[in-house]
Design an enzyme around this catalytic site. Structure first.
Site, mmCIF file in Angstrom:
data_model
loop_
_atom_site.group_PDB
_atom_site.id
_atom_site.type_symbol
_atom_site.label_atom_id
_atom_site.label_comp_id
_atom_site.label_asym_id
_atom_site.label_seq_id
_atom_site.Cartn_x
_atom_site.Cartn_y
_atom_site.Cartn_z
ATOM 1 N N GLU A 186 -5.604 17.766 40.430
ATOM 2 C CA GLU A 186 -6.179 18.092 38.787
ATOM 3 C C GLU A 186 -5.807 19.878 39.531
ATOM 4 O OE1 GLU A 186 -6.033 20.359 35.612
ATOM 5 O OE2 GLU A 186 -7.213 20.364 36.887
ATOM 6 N N GLU A 187 -6.197 19.937 39.898
ATOM 7 C CA GLU A 187 -6.246 21.958 40.622
ATOM 8 C C GLU A 187 -5.348 21.961 41.681
ATOM 9 O OE1 GLU A 187 -7.861 23.549 38.396
ATOM 10 O OE2 GLU A 187 -9.884 22.407 38.266
ATOM 11 N N HIS A 222 -13.125 28.476 37.124
ATOM 12 C CA HIS A 222 -12.961 29.156 38.160
ATOM 13 C C HIS A 222 -13.357 30.247 38.784
ATOM 14 C CE1 HIS A 222 -8.905 27.022 38.244
ATOM 15 N NE2 HIS A 222 -9.947 26.140 37.309
ATOM 16 N N HIS A 228 -10.947 14.840 36.100
ATOM 17 C CA HIS A 228 -10.582 14.806 37.647
ATOM 18 C C HIS A 228 -11.665 15.161 38.240
ATOM 19 C CE1 HIS A 228 -10.606 20.010 37.127
ATOM 20 N NE2 HIS A 228 -10.049 19.229 35.911
ATOM 21 N N ASP A 275 -15.853 22.792 35.148
ATOM 22 C CA ASP A 275 -14.118 22.171 35.059
ATOM 23 C C ASP A 275 -14.178 21.261 36.374
ATOM 24 O OD1 ASP A 275 -11.448 21.822 34.921
ATOM 25 O OD2 ASP A 275 -10.984 23.661 36.230
ATOM 26 N N GLU A 327 -11.491 17.930 29.584
ATOM 27 C CA GLU A 327 -10.861 19.396 29.573
ATOM 28 C C GLU A 327 -11.911 20.827 28.906
ATOM 29 O OE1 GLU A 327 -9.499 20.683 32.925
ATOM 30 O OE2 GLU A 327 -8.069 19.351 33.787
ATOM 31 N N ASP A 372 -11.818 17.320 41.460
ATOM 32 C CA ASP A 372 -11.453 17.793 42.038
ATOM 33 C C ASP A 372 -11.654 18.973 41.545
ATOM 34 O OD1 ASP A 372 -8.796 17.139 40.537
ATOM 35 O OD2 ASP A 372 -8.122 19.356 41.838
#
EC number: 3.5.1.18
Length: 375
Positions: free
Chosen positions: A133-134, A348, A66, A99, A162, A68
């Protein structure tokens, strides 16, 4: 640092692709893939950009990921602006570094090197990329998978980028994930004055014994690949805010992370039986965000383990812990699915970062997987 993997990762990080905004990341990847002979099919749904790309024919190995990212948080707390990638002491800083823009860069560069070495490779190499995805994940990989399944598209193996690693790149490979089932439960009572409880029916009091039993249930003992199923209460709401009003309703939200020892229907049936046992008046809403899946030892797991052992000289753990990923959607196609990516210690977080050398190593691992499965 002059390295094609790091340079591409930095270009991707500079694009502030807050979910589901792709911010031009996929255009950059598509340009690189088309240059080496990939056919690219954009698959946009709603506000989400996706693409499916392939090169070659036959047995298919797809790389999934992903573009995003989650919000950066307080930019002043970063050592460098979150969307201005910088390298300090060998660490690449920036939102999405781990990520998972670092993985995306490693995938693309691995494909470029692979095609240069095997221009007439025997199998099919593919990419499945999304910008959702997030956040909700409603218009991303799940929609692409539905489209591919509707036309009987072949997908044998899928490597999701991932960030699976914990201490060093490749120390953990995710070869499955637990299922996730959320219950939104409303217990109905009768609102009234706290001084006149006989004229009301307190739903909190009604629900307390049921919840006490619910949290003490041993759902299963897990198995060789999965830990025991867990249930956690996430939210509880009731009352008007006043100290003299018995609430009329009580809302409880709880989530199950369940193994292959259970099905979602088994969980639902047991919860309903418990509610009936305590003679509660209730309303239920269920949200199944993913079924559990497991990829046992086979060609994909063996290829990934071989690549890690070859380049990092460690034997990876095969684990299924952690949250859900888009692998849960891809597994519906019957594909073998594993996750291999960089260290996840800072994902994150403020000052998200990844070891730049790890990304270079990851690209070599990805290329070796390609060589074993579709060369």
């Amino acid at each position: 640092m002059s390295c094609p993997v790091i340079e591409l990762a930095q270009q991707l990080i500079r694009r502030p692709s807050l979910s589901p905004d792709d911010a031009g990341c996929q255009a950059l990847m598509i340009e690189r893939l088309r240059a080496i002979g990939f056919t690219v099919e954009p698959m946009d749904f709603g506000d989400t950009q996706n693409f499916w790309a392939w090169r070659g024919h036959g047995e298919t190995l797809a790389f999934a990921g992903h573009t995003d990212v989650v919000p950066a948080g307080d930019a002043d707390r970063w050592i460098n602006p979150p969307f201005e990638p910088t390298i300090r002491d060998g660490m690449l800083f920036g939102r999405g570094a781990a990520d998972m823009k670092g993985s995306l860069a490693a995938m693309v560069v691995a494909a470029e090197r692979f095609v240069a070495q095997y221009p007439n490779h025997r199998g099919r190499l593919a990419f499945l990329i999304t910008s959702d995805e997030e956040a909700s994940a409603k218009n991303g990989t799940v929609k692409v998978v539905e489209t591919l399944m509707a036309r009987n598209e072949r997908l044998d193996y899928c490597l999701v980028g991932e960030p699976s690693s914990t201490e060093v790149v490749g120390d953990v490979v995710k070869n499955g994930r637990r299922g996730s089932l959320t219950c939104n439960l409303t217990i109905h009572g009768v609102q009234g004055h706290v001084a006149y409880p006989h004229l009301a029916d307190n739903p909190v009091h009604r629900a307390a014994p049921m919840l006490a039993e619910l949290v003490n249930i041993e759902w299963d003992k897990g198995n060789e690949f999965f830990p025991p199923t867990s249930m956690q209460i996430a939210n509880v709401q009731s009352g008007t805010g006043s100290n003299n009003v018995i609430p009329g309703d009580m809302f409880v939200q709880f989530n199950f992370r369940f193994s292959t020892e259970l099905t979602d229907e088994m969980i639902k049936s047991r919860v309903i039986a418990l509610l009936e046992k305590y003679q509660l008046r209730y309303r239920l809403e269920w949200w199944l965000s993913g079924q559990p899946f497991l990829t046992g030892r086979g060609k994909l797991v063996d290829a990934v383990v071989n690549a890690i052992e070859h380049y990092n000289e460690i034997k990876p753990q095969l684990l299924t812990n952690g949250g859900t990923s888009d692998g849960r959607f891809i597994a519906r196609m019957g594909a073998q699915v594993v996750e291999l990516g960089p260290v996840n210690a800072t994902i994150h977080k403020i000052n998200e970062c990844v070891n730049a050398a790890d990304l270079q190593l990851l690209a070599r691992m990805y290329q070796r997987v390609m060589e074993q499965l579709v060369a």
